[in-house]
Scaffold this active site. Sequence first.
Site, PDB file in Angstrom:
ATOM      1  N   LYS A  35       0.622  -1.141   0.081  1.00  0.00           N
ATOM      2  CA  LYS A  35       0.240  -0.204   0.182  1.00  0.00           C
ATOM      3  C   LYS A  35       0.899   1.230   0.225  1.00  0.00           C
ATOM      4  O   LYS A  35       1.826   1.132   1.177  1.00  0.00           O
ATOM      5  CB  LYS A  35      -0.811  -0.338   1.409  1.00  0.00           C
ATOM      6  CG  LYS A  35      -1.494   1.079   1.419  1.00  0.00           C
ATOM      7  CD  LYS A  35      -2.074   1.672   0.072  1.00  0.00           C
ATOM      8  CE  LYS A  35      -2.819   3.928   0.876  1.00  0.00           C
ATOM      9  NZ  LYS A  35      -2.589   4.546   1.522  1.00  0.00           N
ATOM     10  N   GLY A  38       1.140   8.780   1.591  1.00  0.00           N
ATOM     11  CA  GLY A  38       2.448   9.447   1.635  1.00  0.00           C
ATOM     12  C   GLY A  38       3.037  10.026   1.738  1.00  0.00           C
ATOM     13  O   GLY A  38       3.436   9.993   0.556  1.00  0.00           O
ATOM     14  N   GLY A  71      -5.120  10.478  -1.279  1.00  0.00           N
ATOM     15  CA  GLY A  71      -6.717  11.790  -0.632  1.00  0.00           C
ATOM     16  C   GLY A  71      -5.898  13.268  -0.995  1.00  0.00           C
ATOM     17  O   GLY A  71      -6.799  14.223  -1.341  1.00  0.00           O
ATOM     18  N   ASP A 188      -5.954   1.632   2.304  1.00  0.00           N
ATOM     19  CA  ASP A 188      -5.449   0.846   2.790  1.00  0.00           C
ATOM     20  C   ASP A 188      -6.711  -0.588   3.019  1.00  0.00           C
ATOM     21  O   ASP A 188      -6.536  -2.008   3.007  1.00  0.00           O
ATOM     22  CB  ASP A 188      -5.292   0.924   5.214  1.00  0.00           C
ATOM     23  CG  ASP A 188      -4.279   2.045   4.339  1.00  0.00           C
ATOM     24  OD1 ASP A 188      -3.524   1.432   3.789  1.00  0.00           O
ATOM     25  OD2 ASP A 188      -3.950   2.862   5.808  1.00  0.00           O
ATOM     26  N   LYS A 244      -4.716   1.102   9.887  1.00  0.00           N
ATOM     27  CA  LYS A 244      -4.485  -0.229  10.089  1.00  0.00           C
ATOM     28  C   LYS A 244      -4.414  -1.351  10.307  1.00  0.00           C
ATOM     29  O   LYS A 244      -3.947  -2.025   9.346  1.00  0.00           O
ATOM     30  CB  LYS A 244      -3.147   0.902   9.958  1.00  0.00           C
ATOM     31  CG  LYS A 244      -2.724   1.941   8.944  1.00  0.00           C
ATOM     32  CD  LYS A 244      -1.427   2.365   8.965  1.00  0.00           C
ATOM     33  CE  LYS A 244      -1.776   4.373   8.485  1.00  0.00           C
ATOM     34  NZ  LYS A 244      -2.314   3.974   6.546  1.00  0.00           N
TER      35      LYS A 244
END
Length: 287
Positions: A35, A38, A71, A188, A244
């Site tokens: 995944k 970030g 996002g 996620d 998570k």
Amino acid sequence: MKHQDMNRDWIATARTLSQALPYLQRYAGATVVIKLGGHAMGSDEAMESFASDVVLMRQVGVNPVVVHGGGPMINDMLTRLDIQSEFVNGKRVTDDATMNVVEMVLSGVVNKRIVQAINRAGGRAVGLSGKDANLMICDQTDPQLGLVGTPAQMDPSILNTLFEKAMIPVIAPLGAGRNGETFNINGDTAAGAIAGALKADRLLLLTDVSGVKNANGEVVTDLTADQIRALTQEGVIAGGMIPKTETALDAIASGVRAVVILDGRAPNACLLELFTNHGAGSIIRPR
């Protein structure tokens, strides 16, 4: 004839490669779902490093699958298009107008950026979403949130076909509804569902934190599912770490051998986790 003396850096590199051999053998033919989110998506340099790591994994016989978020990019595009969002309990309501932007950004801009980075690094990446070949059929998560879905039916056959051709799937977290809808899926959650459907050897959740921490703020490198539940009940695991770890528990229950929550800001984080004896981040096992 040119003569060069061996230096310590070269010797250290050779030793590292030699020590990696058991891990290269261990993961040959294994499926690893990553995944991506970030920091690793935040700069061209980080993306280039990540892409090189994924290509190396494929080169040594691992079947990597990349599932990405996006996002911040979605938020930026909504702002630029002056599309106002409603929120319920702090969560964005995905209406038709928002869904159009979500699909455009995730399946278009973000997905193809990752695909191009992997291809530039020498791999053969293919961009998909959960809508392709009915990979993820979703049910609506909460009517109040609109077009937000939870994977309910998985068909990973398209991914197995790509593995046979030594290709690297890059998947946007979108799914098809039973009545022709398009659903936005938490990244996620999508990665966990795909890892479970593939019975993956590892699910790597790249984050902007160093791993799961105990009550003293120290990263715990090895945890069981029961320990995760206990830390959550005690309030030690809280905030953004809860989704998570819930994803990790669901993936393990679906047959994933282990889940690792690791810091995507660290250079070569995926390689450190798979091919060294010390790993990276926090590994969560069934028991």
